[in-house]
Design a protein around this motif. Structure first.
Motif, short mmCIF file in Angstrom:
data_model
loop_
_atom_site.label_atom_id
_atom_site.label_comp_id
_atom_site.label_asym_id
_atom_site.label_seq_id
_atom_site.Cartn_x
_atom_site.Cartn_y
_atom_site.Cartn_z
N PRO A 151 0.83 -1.23 0.00
CA PRO A 151 0.00 0.00 0.00
C PRO A 151 0.85 1.27 0.00
CG PRO A 151 -0.84 -1.59 1.60
CD PRO A 151 0.50 -2.10 1.14
N ARG A 152 1.12 1.80 -1.19
CA ARG A 152 2.03 2.94 -1.30
C ARG A 152 1.46 4.21 -0.70
NH1 ARG A 152 2.96 0.51 -6.45
NH2 ARG A 152 1.36 1.83 -7.38
N GLY A 153 0.14 4.36 -0.78
CA GLY A 153 -0.46 5.54 -0.19
C GLY A 153 -0.19 5.62 1.30
N LEU A 154 -0.41 4.52 2.00
CA LEU A 154 -0.19 4.50 3.44
C LEU A 154 1.28 4.69 3.78
CD1 LEU A 154 -1.20 4.07 6.32
CD2 LEU A 154 -0.95 1.59 5.97
N TRP A 155 2.18 3.98 3.08
CA TRP A 155 3.60 4.07 3.42
C TRP A 155 4.17 5.45 3.10
CZ3 TRP A 155 6.11 1.22 6.69
CH2 TRP A 155 5.69 -0.09 6.92
N THR A 156 3.82 6.02 1.94
CA THR A 156 4.35 7.34 1.61
C THR A 156 3.73 8.44 2.48
OG1 THR A 156 2.71 7.61 -0.17
CG2 THR A 156 4.89 6.77 -0.78
N SER A 157 2.61 8.13 3.14
CA SER A 157 2.01 9.14 4.03
C SER A 157 2.92 9.46 5.20
CB SER A 157 0.64 8.67 4.53
OG SER A 157 0.75 7.62 5.50
N PHE A 158 3.84 8.55 5.53
CA PHE A 158 4.78 8.85 6.62
C PHE A 158 5.67 10.03 6.25
CE2 PHE A 158 3.53 4.57 7.80
CZ PHE A 158 3.41 4.67 9.16
N CYS A 286 -2.01 18.68 14.77
CA CYS A 286 -2.26 17.40 15.44
C CYS A 286 -3.42 16.66 14.77
CB CYS A 286 -2.56 17.63 16.92
SG CYS A 286 -1.14 18.17 17.89
N THR A 287 -4.43 17.41 14.34
CA THR A 287 -5.53 16.80 13.60
C THR A 287 -5.02 16.20 12.29
OG1 THR A 287 -7.05 18.44 14.52
CG2 THR A 287 -7.81 17.22 12.58
N ALA A 288 -4.11 16.93 11.63
CA ALA A 288 -3.55 16.46 10.37
C ALA A 288 -2.77 15.16 10.54
CB ALA A 288 -2.64 17.53 9.76
N LEU A 289 -2.14 14.97 11.69
CA LEU A 289 -1.41 13.73 11.96
C LEU A 289 -2.34 12.52 11.95
CD1 LEU A 289 1.00 14.93 14.81
CD2 LEU A 289 1.64 14.24 12.49
N LEU A 290 -3.61 12.73 12.19
CA LEU A 290 -4.60 11.65 12.12
C LEU A 290 -5.23 11.55 10.74
CD1 LEU A 290 -6.44 12.27 15.54
CD2 LEU A 290 -4.67 10.58 15.05
N MET A 292 -4.14 12.61 7.68
CA MET A 292 -3.29 12.25 6.53
C MET A 292 -3.16 10.75 6.33
SD MET A 292 -0.21 14.96 6.15
CE MET A 292 -0.56 16.71 5.97
N PRO A 293 -2.78 9.96 7.35
CA PRO A 293 -2.67 8.52 7.10
C PRO A 293 -4.01 7.87 6.78
CG PRO A 293 -2.32 9.02 9.43
CD PRO A 293 -2.33 10.31 8.71
N LEU A 294 -5.10 8.38 7.37
CA LEU A 294 -6.41 7.82 7.05
C LEU A 294 -6.77 8.10 5.59
CD1 LEU A 294 -8.43 8.79 10.28
CD2 LEU A 294 -7.61 6.52 9.60
N ALA A 295 -6.55 9.34 5.14
CA ALA A 295 -6.85 9.68 3.75
C ALA A 295 -5.95 8.88 2.80
CB ALA A 295 -6.66 11.17 3.53
N SER A 296 -4.69 8.72 3.16
CA SER A 296 -3.75 7.99 2.30
C SER A 296 -4.09 6.52 2.22
CB SER A 296 -2.33 8.18 2.83
OG SER A 296 -1.98 9.55 2.86
N GLY A 343 -6.23 21.17 9.14
CA GLY A 343 -6.22 19.83 9.70
C GLY A 343 -7.04 18.83 8.91
N ILE A 344 -8.13 19.27 8.29
CA ILE A 344 -9.01 18.35 7.57
C ILE A 344 -8.90 18.52 6.05
CG2 ILE A 344 -11.41 17.65 7.20
CD1 ILE A 344 -11.97 18.42 10.10
N ALA A 345 -9.28 19.69 5.53
CA ALA A 345 -9.35 19.87 4.08
C ALA A 345 -7.97 19.75 3.42
CB ALA A 345 -9.98 21.22 3.76
#
Length: 443
Positions: A151-158, A286-290, A292-296, A343-345
């Protein structure tokens, strides 16, 4: 035909992902520390003879100078990254980024050396910009190429998570030093965040020295043996792909710049206390830290296009409400504005961006192509946005034109993504993914 995906371990992939996270964190820490301090005191310290509004615009002008150098860095480090390898370029970019930030912390002000102070400030910003121009491409595609068909989306989200992490660290440090009495903050307190960048630099280098070279790059080099002579020329033979990559990134970078760097200056000038403003940016990050990986991770399941398009539409729809909340004068609503806009959009757009841009180019020129597209987007979307927004605000004395600027950036991303082909199911290899639009393309 795509090259075979070399076998590689999860442990090495985790190490590469961590190195990408730290590298992007250093990048955003350095740039956002500058943006925050520029919004607070650089106008007085480095441009004291200017009108206060002009001084702020001049300070943001040096901010833009760093971004203007980014495409050059993408081309320079992309060239050697595609010819010699990814790892050595990643080490060099990190050293240049951290050293540049540290030297800004030691820089004499206008009162000490006159006009040389802003000249040296711009020079260091350009050095940082060149280094950062090569940083993201190397870090992101290293993760993607180690991940292979995982899953490249999840891994590159780091790697993408380095943006909010760097924001949290920079705002936390600036918040701490901004509690100093104003005379002490102006005298020496503003230097502390820049000097502390050496800590992030040391941690990042420690991890990167243990990272293995990209398995896809190694396999491609062994297969062909002849590195591309001029990767940039190969990329520009199909300029449409670079243009599409740049347009996809304009929305998230416009939002990132306006909702962090510009918002800090705007809110402080509107009467909010510095700690209140920095708290809003920190909560949003801090919201973005949650998010980004969910969106990715979601982009791995449903595709990059629908997720990025959703984020762009959210950014456009919330642009005017966000600035209305910021104009309310209430700290709680300011925090909500930052969370919605950044944080969201913005995070929904930005999270899958690393995987999307990586998948648009072949292995032989991926460093150059992805870097050039990404850094052109940072220049157009983030580099000039605070400068344009500050000028619009000075001219119209209203946040409405700034909200329109935010909406326009999101619209560019939405329209571009709407016309792209989906890339999430592609196998990385030498052949680039076909990103040409089809009639009636839809998410």
């Amino acid at each position: 035909m795509p090259v075979a995906q070399p076998a590689h371990g999860t442990r090495q992939l985790r190490r590469v992902a961590l190195s990408g996270l730290l590298g992007t964190a250093v990048e955003f820490y350095d740039f956002l520390v500058y943006g925050t301090v520029a919004a607070l005191v650089f106008g007085d310290l480095f441009f004291p003879e200017a009108d206060p509004a002009v001084g702020t615009v001049a300070a943001f002008g040096t901010f833009a100078a760093g971004y203007a150098a980014r495409p050059l860095g993408g081309i320079l480090f992309g060239h050697f990254g595609d010819r010699l390898g990814r790892k050595s370029m990643m080490l060099l970019t990190m050293v240049l980024m951290g050293t540049g930030s540290f030297l800004i912390g030691l820089l004499p002000t206008y009162d000490a050396i006159g006009v040389w102070a802003p000249v040296l400030l711009v020079l260091l910003r350009v050095v940082q910009g060149v280094a950062i121009g090569g940083e993201w491409g190397g870090a992101t595609l290293m993760v993607a190429e180690h991940a292979g068909d995982r899953p490249r989306g999840l891994w590159t989200s780091f790697t993408q998570l380095g943006a909010p992490l760097g924001t949290v660290l920079s705002t936390a440090v600036v918040t701490l030093v901004s509690t100093l009495p104003d005379d002490q903050f102006r005298a020496w307190g503003w230097r502390v965040p820049f000097l502390l960048s050496l800590v992030l630099l040391a941690a990042g280098l420690y991890i990167r020295l243990k990272v293995a070279e990209s398995p896809l790059f190694t396999a491609e080099k062994n297969r062909r043996r002849d590195a591309p002579r001029l990767p940039l020329l190969d990329v520009l033979r199909t300029p449409r792909t670079v243009l599409l990559a740049a347009c996809v990134g304009i929305g998230p970078f416009t939002a990132q710049s306006l909702m962090t760097t510009f918002m800090i200056s705007y809110a402080v000038d509107s009467g909010y206390a510095r700690p209140q403003v920095l708290t809003g940016v920190t909560v949003a990050s801090c919201t973005a830290l949650l998010v980004m990986p969910l969106a990715s991770a979601l982009s791995d399941r449903v595709g990059r296009r629908p997720v990025v398009l959703t984020g762009a539409l959210l950014s456009a729809v919330t642009a005017f409400p966000v600035f209305a909340l910021a104009d309310s004068g209430r700290p709680g609503l300011l925090v909500l504005a930052c969370v919605l806009g950044h944080g969201i959009a913005q995070s929904t757009m930005y999270g899958p961006l690393g995987a999307l841009l990586t998948e648009m180019f072949g292995t032989r020129v991926r460093y150059t192509g992805a870097s050039l597209g990404y850094q052109t987007a940072t220049l157009l979307g983030a580099g000039f946005s605070p400068l344009i927004a500050g000028s619009l605000l000075a001219s119209y004395d209203s946040s409405t034109p700034v909200a329109l600027l935010l909406t326009a950036g999101a619209a560019v991303t939405a329209l571009t993504v709407w016309r792209l082909r989906e890339t999430s199911g592609a196998t990385l290899g030498d052949a680039p993914v076909d990103v040409r639009p089809t009639e009636g393309a839809h998410p």
